[in-house]
Design an enzyme around this catalytic site. Sequence first.
Site: not given
Length: 227
Positions: A119, A202
Amino acid sequence: IKVMNHFVSNYGSDPTVTYLLDTYDWHFVPVFNPDGYEYTWTQRMWRKNRATNPGSSCLGTDLNRNHDWNWGLQGVSHDPCSDTFCGSSECSELECQAIQAEITRVQTAQGIESMMTFHSYGRMWMHPWGNTLDFTSSTACERATDHDEMYRVADITANAIAATHGTSWARGTSCEVIYATTGATDDWAKGVLGVPHDICPELRGNNFIVNESEIQPSFEEIWNGIV
Protein backbone atom coordinates in the site's frame (compact mmCIF):
# COMPACT_ATOMS: atom_id res chain seq x y z
CA ILE A 1 5.87 -4.31 -11.07
CA LYS A 2 9.52 -3.29 -10.72
CA VAL A 3 10.18 -6.21 -8.37
CA MET A 4 8.65 -8.60 -10.91
CA ASN A 5 10.69 -7.05 -13.71
CA HIS A 6 13.87 -7.30 -11.64
CA PHE A 7 13.31 -11.01 -11.15
CA VAL A 8 12.54 -11.66 -14.82
CA SER A 9 15.35 -9.50 -16.20
CA ASN A 10 18.18 -10.60 -13.90
CA TYR A 11 17.75 -14.32 -13.40
CA GLY A 12 21.01 -16.07 -14.23
CA SER A 13 23.08 -12.88 -14.12
CA ASP A 14 22.38 -11.55 -10.61
CA PRO A 15 23.36 -14.10 -7.91
CA THR A 16 20.76 -12.80 -5.43
CA VAL A 17 17.91 -12.92 -7.93
CA THR A 18 19.00 -16.36 -9.09
CA TYR A 19 19.18 -17.68 -5.52
CA LEU A 20 15.76 -16.30 -4.59
CA LEU A 21 14.06 -17.77 -7.66
CA ASP A 22 15.84 -21.11 -7.32
CA THR A 23 15.01 -21.37 -3.63
CA TYR A 24 11.44 -20.07 -3.37
CA ASP A 25 8.24 -20.00 -5.38
CA TRP A 26 6.90 -16.48 -5.94
CA HIS A 27 3.28 -15.56 -6.67
CA PHE A 28 2.37 -12.04 -7.78
CA VAL A 29 -0.94 -10.18 -8.01
CA PRO A 30 0.10 -6.89 -9.66
CA VAL A 31 -3.21 -5.10 -9.00
CA PHE A 32 -5.79 -6.23 -6.44
CA ASN A 33 -8.33 -3.56 -7.44
CA PRO A 34 -8.20 -3.20 -11.25
CA ASP A 35 -11.46 -1.26 -11.69
CA GLY A 36 -10.62 1.09 -8.85
CA TYR A 37 -7.11 1.61 -10.22
CA GLU A 38 -8.47 2.38 -13.68
CA TYR A 39 -10.83 4.94 -12.18
CA THR A 40 -7.95 6.74 -10.43
CA TRP A 41 -6.94 8.04 -13.86
CA THR A 42 -10.19 10.04 -13.72
CA GLN A 43 -10.58 10.53 -9.96
CA ARG A 44 -7.06 10.52 -8.54
CA MET A 45 -7.95 9.95 -4.88
CA TRP A 46 -10.36 7.05 -5.45
CA ARG A 47 -9.79 4.21 -2.97
CA LYS A 48 -12.54 1.58 -3.28
CA ASN A 49 -13.56 -0.79 -6.04
CA ARG A 50 -16.33 0.29 -8.43
CA ALA A 51 -19.08 -2.17 -7.54
CA THR A 52 -22.65 -1.00 -7.07
CA ASN A 53 -24.16 -1.01 -3.57
CA PRO A 54 -27.85 -2.00 -3.43
CA GLY A 55 -30.00 0.77 -2.01
CA SER A 56 -27.29 3.42 -2.45
CA SER A 57 -26.12 5.62 -5.28
CA CYS A 58 -22.57 5.49 -3.87
CA LEU A 59 -20.22 3.00 -5.48
CA GLY A 60 -17.48 0.84 -4.11
CA THR A 61 -16.14 -1.14 -1.16
CA ASP A 62 -12.79 -0.77 0.58
CA LEU A 63 -11.33 -4.17 -0.30
CA ASN A 64 -8.82 -4.09 2.56
CA ARG A 65 -11.74 -4.02 5.01
CA ASN A 66 -13.83 -6.67 3.28
CA HIS A 67 -12.09 -9.93 4.26
CA ASP A 68 -13.90 -12.38 6.49
CA TRP A 69 -11.78 -12.17 9.60
CA ASN A 70 -13.29 -9.94 12.29
CA TRP A 71 -15.19 -8.31 9.45
CA GLY A 72 -16.90 -5.00 10.12
CA LEU A 73 -15.91 -4.72 13.78
CA GLN A 74 -13.43 -1.86 14.03
CA GLY A 75 -11.95 0.97 12.01
CA VAL A 76 -14.51 0.57 9.24
CA SER A 77 -17.66 2.26 8.01
CA HIS A 78 -20.98 0.64 7.19
CA ASP A 79 -21.95 3.65 5.09
CA PRO A 80 -21.63 2.87 1.35
CA CYS A 81 -20.65 6.49 0.72
CA SER A 82 -17.60 6.26 3.03
CA ASP A 83 -14.09 5.59 1.71
CA THR A 84 -13.74 2.88 4.36
CA PHE A 85 -17.04 1.09 3.61
CA CYS A 86 -16.42 -2.56 4.49
CA GLY A 87 -19.06 -4.00 2.16
CA SER A 88 -22.51 -5.43 2.64
CA SER A 89 -21.15 -8.64 4.18
CA GLU A 90 -17.85 -10.40 4.76
CA CYS A 91 -15.95 -10.96 1.50
CA SER A 92 -18.92 -9.67 -0.49
CA GLU A 93 -16.70 -8.38 -3.31
CA LEU A 94 -15.54 -10.39 -6.31
CA GLU A 95 -11.97 -9.16 -5.88
CA CYS A 96 -11.92 -10.34 -2.28
CA GLN A 97 -13.37 -13.71 -3.24
CA ALA A 98 -10.79 -14.17 -5.98
CA ILE A 99 -7.79 -13.25 -3.86
CA GLN A 100 -8.90 -15.36 -0.90
CA ALA A 101 -9.47 -18.34 -3.20
CA GLU A 102 -6.02 -18.02 -4.77
CA ILE A 103 -4.19 -17.55 -1.47
CA THR A 104 -6.08 -20.55 -0.08
CA ARG A 105 -5.16 -22.62 -3.14
CA VAL A 106 -1.45 -21.86 -2.79
CA GLN A 107 -1.44 -22.37 0.97
CA THR A 108 -3.20 -25.72 0.61
CA ALA A 109 -0.98 -26.91 -2.24
CA GLN A 110 2.43 -25.96 -0.93
CA GLY A 111 2.26 -23.64 2.06
CA ILE A 112 3.07 -19.92 2.22
CA GLU A 113 5.92 -18.61 4.33
CA SER A 114 5.28 -14.92 3.76
CA MET A 115 2.66 -12.74 2.12
CA MET A 116 3.02 -9.01 1.42
CA THR A 117 0.22 -6.66 0.39
CA PHE A 118 1.70 -3.33 -0.66
CA HIS A 119 0.00 0.00 0.00
CA SER A 120 0.95 3.67 0.05
CA TYR A 121 1.86 5.76 1.95
CA GLY A 122 3.82 6.27 5.17
CA ARG A 123 7.02 4.18 5.43
CA MET A 124 5.53 1.46 7.64
CA TRP A 125 6.18 -2.29 7.79
CA MET A 126 3.16 -3.74 9.56
CA HIS A 127 1.92 -7.17 10.56
CA PRO A 128 -1.17 -8.59 12.40
CA TRP A 129 -3.18 -7.90 14.34
CA GLY A 130 -5.10 -4.82 13.30
CA ASN A 131 -7.62 -4.81 16.15
CA THR A 132 -7.62 -3.86 19.81
CA LEU A 133 -8.29 -6.44 22.52
CA ASP A 134 -12.04 -5.91 22.75
CA PHE A 135 -12.57 -4.11 19.44
CA THR A 136 -13.06 -0.69 21.01
CA SER A 137 -10.82 2.34 20.70
CA SER A 138 -10.19 2.48 24.44
CA THR A 139 -8.17 -0.72 24.87
CA ALA A 140 -4.67 -1.91 24.00
CA CYS A 141 -3.90 -3.46 20.64
CA GLU A 142 -4.05 -7.25 20.43
CA ARG A 143 -0.82 -9.12 19.75
CA ALA A 144 -0.64 -12.59 18.22
CA THR A 145 0.85 -15.49 20.15
CA ASP A 146 3.82 -15.42 17.74
CA HIS A 147 4.12 -11.62 17.83
CA ASP A 148 7.78 -11.69 18.90
CA GLU A 149 8.76 -13.80 15.88
CA MET A 150 6.76 -11.63 13.47
CA TYR A 151 8.31 -8.51 14.98
CA ARG A 152 11.83 -10.00 14.80
CA VAL A 153 11.50 -10.50 11.05
CA ALA A 154 9.75 -7.15 10.58
CA ASP A 155 12.55 -5.40 12.47
CA ILE A 156 15.28 -6.94 10.29
CA THR A 157 13.34 -6.11 7.14
CA ALA A 158 12.47 -2.53 8.10
CA ASN A 159 16.07 -1.86 9.12
CA ALA A 160 17.31 -3.04 5.71
CA ILE A 161 14.75 -0.85 3.98
CA ALA A 162 15.57 2.18 6.10
CA ALA A 163 19.32 1.78 5.56
CA THR A 164 18.92 1.92 1.77
CA HIS A 165 18.31 5.67 1.57
CA GLY A 166 18.49 6.71 5.23
CA THR A 167 14.74 6.87 5.76
CA SER A 168 12.86 6.10 8.96
CA TRP A 169 10.42 3.16 8.95
CA ALA A 170 7.94 2.22 11.67
CA ARG A 171 7.34 -1.46 12.30
CA GLY A 172 4.98 -3.59 14.38
CA THR A 173 1.28 -4.47 14.44
CA SER A 174 -0.88 -2.35 12.16
CA CYS A 175 -3.03 -1.44 15.16
CA GLU A 176 -0.04 -0.03 17.02
CA VAL A 177 1.75 1.55 14.07
CA ILE A 178 -1.14 3.29 12.31
CA TYR A 179 -4.65 2.64 13.71
CA ALA A 180 -7.10 -0.11 14.57
CA THR A 181 -9.01 -1.73 11.73
CA THR A 182 -10.43 -5.13 10.79
CA GLY A 183 -11.07 -7.10 7.63
CA ALA A 184 -7.59 -6.63 6.16
CA THR A 185 -5.90 -9.13 3.85
CA ASP A 186 -2.96 -9.79 6.16
CA ASP A 187 -5.13 -10.44 9.22
CA TRP A 188 -7.32 -12.82 7.20
CA ALA A 189 -4.32 -14.80 5.91
CA LYS A 190 -2.93 -15.08 9.43
CA GLY A 191 -6.20 -15.80 11.19
CA VAL A 192 -7.82 -18.19 8.72
CA LEU A 193 -4.89 -19.85 6.94
CA GLY A 194 -2.13 -19.54 9.52
CA VAL A 195 0.40 -17.92 7.17
CA PRO A 196 3.39 -17.15 9.45
CA HIS A 197 4.46 -13.76 8.11
CA ASP A 198 1.73 -11.49 6.72
CA ILE A 199 2.92 -8.00 5.95
CA CYS A 200 1.15 -4.80 4.95
CA PRO A 201 3.88 -2.34 3.93
CA GLU A 202 3.00 1.32 3.44
CA LEU A 203 5.52 2.56 0.88
CA ARG A 204 7.38 5.85 0.87
CA GLY A 205 5.56 9.10 0.16
CA ASN A 206 4.13 12.08 2.01
CA ASN A 207 0.56 11.76 0.76
CA PHE A 208 -1.56 9.43 -1.36
CA ILE A 209 -0.38 11.07 -4.57
CA VAL A 210 3.20 9.80 -4.60
CA ASN A 211 5.56 11.63 -6.93
CA GLU A 212 6.93 9.68 -9.89
CA SER A 213 10.46 10.41 -8.67
CA GLU A 214 9.76 8.17 -5.65
CA ILE A 215 9.21 5.01 -7.73
CA GLN A 216 12.84 3.97 -8.21
CA PRO A 217 14.03 4.63 -4.64
CA SER A 218 10.89 2.88 -3.36
CA PHE A 219 11.77 -0.18 -5.42
CA GLU A 220 15.36 -0.11 -4.14
CA GLU A 221 14.21 0.05 -0.52
CA ILE A 222 11.65 -2.74 -0.85
CA TRP A 223 14.01 -4.96 -2.80
CA ASN A 224 16.56 -4.78 0.01
CA GLY A 225 13.81 -5.57 2.49
CA ILE A 226 12.67 -8.61 0.52
CA VAL A 227 16.23 -9.87 0.27
